[in-house]
Design a protein around this motif. Sequence first.
Motif, PDB file in Angstrom:
ATOM      1  N   GLY A 287      32.490  38.488  37.761  1.00 34.88           N
ATOM      2  CA  GLY A 287      32.927  38.138  39.105  1.00 34.88           C
ATOM      3  C   GLY A 287      31.810  38.183  40.131  1.00 34.88           C
ATOM      4  O   GLY A 287      31.888  37.561  41.176  1.00 34.88           O
TER       5      GLY A 287
ATOM      6  N   TYR B 176      43.327  31.493  43.407  1.00 29.72           N
ATOM      7  CA  TYR B 176      43.234  32.905  43.012  1.00 29.72           C
ATOM      8  C   TYR B 176      41.827  33.477  43.195  1.00 29.72           C
ATOM      9  O   TYR B 176      41.651  34.544  43.779  1.00 29.72           O
ATOM     10  CB  TYR B 176      43.699  33.059  41.563  1.00 29.72           C
ATOM     11  N   GLY B 177      40.833  32.743  42.694  1.00 29.11           N
ATOM     12  CA  GLY B 177      39.450  33.213  42.808  1.00 29.11           C
ATOM     13  C   GLY B 177      39.010  33.344  44.258  1.00 29.11           C
ATOM     14  O   GLY B 177      38.255  34.252  44.608  1.00 29.11           O
TER      15      GLY B 177
ATOM     16  N   ASN C 240      40.595  36.475  45.827  1.00 30.95           N
ATOM     17  CA  ASN C 240      39.926  37.700  45.393  1.00 30.95           C
ATOM     18  C   ASN C 240      38.608  37.897  46.110  1.00 30.95           C
ATOM     19  O   ASN C 240      38.080  39.004  46.154  1.00 30.95           O
ATOM     20  CB  ASN C 240      39.677  37.666  43.882  1.00 30.95           C
ATOM     21  N   ARG C 241      38.062  36.818  46.662  1.00 30.87           N
ATOM     22  CA  ARG C 241      36.806  36.944  47.391  1.00 30.87           C
ATOM     23  C   ARG C 241      37.037  37.061  48.886  1.00 30.87           C
ATOM     24  O   ARG C 241      36.099  36.969  49.668  1.00 30.87           O
ATOM     25  CB  ARG C 241      35.906  35.753  47.079  1.00 30.87           C
TER      26      ARG C 241
END
Lengths: 359, 282
Positions: free
Chosen positions: A74, A99-100, A103-104
């Motif tokens: 990640g 989603y990615g 998460n950031r």
Amino acid sequence: MATIKIDGLKKRYANGFEAIHGIDLDVADGELVVIVGPSGCGKSTLLRMVAGLETITEGTLSIDGTVVNDHEPGQRDIAMVFQNYALYPHMSVFNNMAYGLRNRGVGREEIKRKVADVAAILELGDLLDRKPAQLSGGQRQRVAMGRAIVRDPKVFLFDEPLSNLDAKLRVQMRIEIKRLQRRLGTTSLYVTHDQVEAMTLADRLVVMNAGRPEQIGTPMDIYTNPASMFVAGFIGSPAMNFLALERMEGGRLRLPGSEAMLAEDDGSNGAPVLGIRPEHMRTVGTAADADIVLSVDAIEPLGADTLVYGRALGQEGEIVLRLGGSHSIGEGDNLPVAFDRNHLHFFDRANGRRADVRT
Amino acid sequence: MVENRPFLTLLSHLIMIAGVAIVALPVWIAFVISTMDATDLLGGVAPLWPGDQFLENYATILFQGEQASSAPPVLLMMTNSLIMALGIAIGKIVISIISAYAIVYFRFPFRMFFFWMIFMTLMLPVEVRIMPTFKVIADLNMLNSYAGLTIPLIASATATFLFRQFFLTVPEELLEAARIDGAGPVKFFIDILLPLSRTNIAALFVILFIYGWNQYLWPLIVTTEDSYYTVVMGVQRMVAVPDADPIWHYVMTTALLGMLPPALVVLFMQKLFVKGLVEQEK
């Protein structure tokens, strides 16, 4: 925009098995490097090491000048497209792509905008509310691509992304991936076992065999100057023909049963082998002008080309000949065949490497 | 089997109707008795049609309880049962999904040892270890408490094993994709694994809720105060009254009320329950 520097990378598993024996590779900014090889050659392992999914036993891996050996996947700012897509089955297409970003810590509005942009590029706009199970194979593939693109990562990693598609879709997506990669200019590593895919996509090609890179170069360079019998046989379809040679006095080399001397060497090559691609042979009128006489045992008319399979005197292996257009050749015919002298390759049977000869 | 044989169809229907009758008839009789008053039952023959005491019996038993055996109101006992059953079901699911996650996705020393330890507890249900468990709970001052009722029953090898088997079928690429998307272990668990286990959790919940609701021996031992009685042991107390006949219409009323919540749980969750046992959404 980033570069990848792979320096003496090795992978040894806990059971002592060494999957990768040391690879050096520099990938330039925006370059698409294809890693190709038969199954079990370590190409996927190499990709997974770059991704951070496999630990690195030895050597260093840098992305954009930073050594990332110990970074979590990640943290490496990479995106990966998997062979089976690995979409989150319970999430909609939108959420799969978002989603990615979530998460950031990307903001809600920005996520919406980015996903919409990527969906437009990939023509996924109407599918954003669907679940992966409601999509066709090709659409899932696009979503997997979208999930990679939307993050705008430094590096794309592709692990045989087209293997699960049918033949037609594969060709279509192949071109699309190439266009997309050019357009985005993202540095990419692409793993495949399909040499056509490799040739068509690659800026540079890494041909791997048994945990070692056999040759690294542009596709045409590898096609015209294969460094070893393995590379010569792997790249090109149908594969290159290999013919045994006789060494005469003075180190001159010729085909058994033929008068024509093809080359000479200083005798240092153990058992010289001639390599000739199917497309570099042609039929001639009489046996006197021919290098070999092929006794034909099978014919495959492909429309644009005709593939002729047969055997020649003094040669163990089958020989394939590619002729343009259609031909009225029958099984059992004896076909006089001449070689294009500009496209002869010589190898040393003992170590498989390119042989040093004078023509 | 797609066959058109009228006789076979008739026969299989008869068999099924007989099966339903065997299960349903006692429930029907219990219901009929629960609507009678004491005098109707003196004859010793169970009638087949309901009487007129339905509201009175149910109101009495729910809010006042049966006076003869000095049992608490059934509503209180049902609340206790509900708390215990929910506590056991949720506790079991939480504990076992977390331990299955640890066992499947993490490499730590003695991983397999711990797995087999959990597995071994299959051989040690409460009934087998009842004395030592009682001693522990008594020493911890947890007699007559909801904690004492639920905690000793929470550890579950079956549920851990079920989740483990499910996690093993989740493709590894999902974990890898999540890692690349920047999800750590906790995020992966909450965002990916939990939603995927939804149907499994539902199926387990049904089974475990009924298991918890039907607990008899353990609540009988750890509770001595009326206010912690559960409905399953309450019914038994009403039957075993000293020096008197059991008041059957109250007993049946309580029994029917006690059967209701598990039946409702099955009814409302059966779709998810079947899904969880049969298919997996991947």
